[in-house]
Design a protein around this motif. Structure first.
Motif, PDB file in Angstrom:
ATOM      1  N   TYR A 166      43.586  43.478  44.929  1.00 39.40           N
ATOM      2  CA  TYR A 166      44.079  42.122  45.132  1.00 39.40           C
ATOM      3  C   TYR A 166      42.937  41.191  45.539  1.00 39.40           C
ATOM      4  O   TYR A 166      42.098  41.536  46.372  1.00 39.40           O
ATOM      5  CB  TYR A 166      45.152  42.100  46.230  1.00 39.40           C
ATOM      6  CG  TYR A 166      46.345  42.989  45.928  1.00 39.40           C
ATOM      7  CD1 TYR A 166      47.444  42.498  45.233  1.00 39.40           C
ATOM      8  CD2 TYR A 166      46.360  44.317  46.345  1.00 39.40           C
ATOM      9  CE1 TYR A 166      48.539  43.301  44.962  1.00 39.40           C
ATOM     10  CE2 TYR A 166      47.452  45.137  46.077  1.00 39.40           C
ATOM     11  CZ  TYR A 166      48.537  44.632  45.379  1.00 39.40           C
ATOM     12  OH  TYR A 166      49.617  45.422  45.106  1.00 39.40           O
ATOM     13  N   THR A 224      41.242  42.688  48.948  1.00 46.51           N
ATOM     14  CA  THR A 224      41.660  43.903  49.643  1.00 46.51           C
ATOM     15  C   THR A 224      42.169  44.886  48.607  1.00 46.51           C
ATOM     16  O   THR A 224      42.562  44.499  47.497  1.00 46.51           O
ATOM     17  CB  THR A 224      42.743  43.610  50.699  1.00 46.51           C
ATOM     18  OG1 THR A 224      42.943  44.782  51.491  1.00 46.51           O
ATOM     19  CG2 THR A 224      44.060  43.208  50.060  1.00 46.51           C
ATOM     20  N   THR A 226      44.525  48.700  48.117  1.00 52.68           N
ATOM     21  CA  THR A 226      45.452  49.667  48.723  1.00 52.68           C
ATOM     22  C   THR A 226      45.218  51.076  48.189  1.00 52.68           C
ATOM     23  O   THR A 226      46.049  51.963  48.391  1.00 52.68           O
ATOM     24  CB  THR A 226      46.906  49.250  48.449  1.00 52.68           C
ATOM     25  OG1 THR A 226      47.139  49.258  47.031  1.00 52.68           O
ATOM     26  CG2 THR A 226      47.191  47.857  48.990  1.00 52.68           C
ATOM     27  N   VAL A 234      50.332  45.628  50.797  1.00 54.10           N
ATOM     28  CA  VAL A 234      49.433  44.759  51.553  1.00 54.10           C
ATOM     29  C   VAL A 234      50.215  44.270  52.758  1.00 54.10           C
ATOM     30  O   VAL A 234      51.247  43.608  52.612  1.00 54.10           O
ATOM     31  CB  VAL A 234      48.956  43.560  50.709  1.00 54.10           C
ATOM     32  CG1 VAL A 234      48.097  42.623  51.550  1.00 54.10           C
ATOM     33  CG2 VAL A 234      48.178  44.044  49.486  1.00 54.10           C
ATOM     34  N   PHE A 237      47.666  41.101  56.024  1.00 60.77           N
ATOM     35  CA  PHE A 237      46.294  40.834  55.595  1.00 60.77           C
ATOM     36  C   PHE A 237      45.968  39.365  55.856  1.00 60.77           C
ATOM     37  O   PHE A 237      46.648  38.462  55.360  1.00 60.77           O
ATOM     38  CB  PHE A 237      46.113  41.146  54.110  1.00 60.77           C
ATOM     39  CG  PHE A 237      44.721  40.880  53.602  1.00 60.77           C
ATOM     40  CD1 PHE A 237      43.667  41.689  53.987  1.00 60.77           C
ATOM     41  CD2 PHE A 237      44.465  39.816  52.753  1.00 60.77           C
ATOM     42  CE1 PHE A 237      42.373  41.446  53.529  1.00 60.77           C
ATOM     43  CE2 PHE A 237      43.189  39.566  52.294  1.00 60.77           C
ATOM     44  CZ  PHE A 237      42.138  40.380  52.677  1.00 60.77           C
TER      45      PHE A 237
END
Length: 406
Positions: A166, A224, A226, A234, A237
């Protein structure tokens, strides 16, 4: 201009420098005689039905002020049996002639021909699956460094675990209020009417702007993943932190968060780019070398091309909040600049040098109030820097279409 282009350009001269040096850094000269100009490409097309954009420029040397836009290029995107032509809307910025949205299970390729006849192509790229944002929220927090402020957090979840990578951008808009606005101003008294040298008088003037709206966009890489988590979730965040002392939250604030789902290759590219642009990346013992993207020259395998053609699915969510939602309403609120009240004298010296009138002529101060005391080193009016009493040119008087109150 897109946030990533700005960020990329700021570090690309260093990338080229590393390529040329091929080794550990010695104390360097400011001028690089062997500088090589490279094409810089930044292009992300999404599943939004919009006119997509491509940004082209050239790397620049250390002593230069900034990048040179790459103008007069031919740009198109091929995919799904269709060809989308881009036209230059401003120097280095190319916009698709028609709105289009990237489609699932379709390979897209960026093709560029510069004005000198050189051609470049990207690798074929496929749109990743889309993941909705579950929530965007604002919370008052204290950072690890003890700074009080507002954190903007994002939650999302993909039960199919097909997203994993992401990237986030944001557009923030905020209401600004001039803390010392009044419907009065100052004007210089014409010499024929003046009763004292350098005379200035207060007048009715409601043409100044008390309340306005301004906007900014993110200019950093926010990502970010996962991959190492038990599920593709997520959670909590933080996309943005805003200090309590930042004037943009002093009244009403809105932020639009965009969440891009990326391929593994795109995520790795941006992650590496972020590392390259760190404070110590180019001055460490281990040099990172050239940052490979997915765009290359069709004519020369040795020609360096910087940038990435990304196809990403995107979702977005907007929130609003007021200062009073988190802090006492009677707080002294931050403003864009210090607003120190002063009382400039009318004149100083012999022969007299006009002080206040020169400030008024150059639009450097705004009227606050009459100075009844008018001491030896004070003039007849209290003033503040112009921005503290007039937002003209700093903010838009009209709220954007999406703006809502309360």
């Amino acid at each position: 201009m897109n946030f990533l282009l700005k960020r990329t350009i700021n570090v690309l001269w260093s990338v080229i420098f590393v390529v040329l040096m091929q080794g550990c850094l010695e104390p360097f000269e400011v001028t690089f005689e062997d500088f090589e100009s490279a094409l810089v490409v930044e292009a992300t097309i999404t599943n939004e039905l919009v006119q997509q954009q491509v940004f082209l420029s050239r790397t620049y040397e250390f002593e230069e002020e900034g990048p040179t836009p790459e103008s007069n290029a031919s740009v198109r995107v091929q995919g799904g049996g269709s060809s989308y032509t881009f036209v230059e809307s401003s120097p280095g910025v190319y916009v698709s002639q028609q709105a289009f949205a990237a489609q699932a299970n379709t390979a897209y390729q960026l093709q560029i021909q510069t004005q000198d006849g050189r051609t470049y192509s990207s690798e074929e790229t496929i749109l990743p699956a889309q993941t909705q944002i579950d929530e965007v929220r604002a919370e008052r927090i204290t950072t690890d460094l003890g700074e009080d402020g507002i954190g903007i957090f994002v939650d999302s979840f993909d039960p199919t675990r097909t997203s994993e990578n992401y990237r986030y951008t944001y557009e923030e808009t905020y209401r600004v209020v001039a803390p010392f606005w009044t419907p009065r101003g100052l004007e210089v008294v014409p010499a024929a009417e003046a009763t004292v040298p350098c005379e200035v008088r207060a007048i009715f003037d409601d043409s100044s702007l008390e309340t306005g709206y301004a906007s900014d966009s993110s200019n950093t890489i926010i990502q970010t993943s996962t991959k190492d988590l038990e599920e593709d979730r997520v959670s909590n965040f933080m996309v943005r932190f805003i200090s309590r002392n930042n004037y943009i939250i002093s009244h009403r604030y809105s932020i639009l968060i965009k969440q891009f789902v990326q391929s593994n290759a795109a995520f790795t590219f941006y992650e590496t780019l972020n590392e390259f642009s760190g404070n110590e990346s180019f001055f460490s013992e281990t040099q990172p070398g050239f940052l490979e993207g997915n765009i290359s020259s069709d004519l020369s395998s040795s020609e360096k091309v910087l940038g990435y053609f990304d196809v990403a699915s995107v979702t977005e969510q907007r929130i609003f909040f007021n200062y009073e939602d988190f802090y006492p309403a009677d707080d002294v609120r931050a403003f864009a600049i210090p607003c120190q009240v002063s009382a400039p004298v009318l004149s100083r010296g012999v022969p007299p040098v006009c002080v206040l009138s020169n400030l008024v002529k150059n639009d450097l101060v705004r009227f606050v109030d009459n100075n009844g005391g008018n001491g030896d080193n004070e003039g007849p009016f209290f003033t503040v820097p112009t921005l503290c009493g007039d937002l003209t040119g700093f903010a838009d008087p009209n709220p954007p279409d999406f703006w809502t109150e309360e």
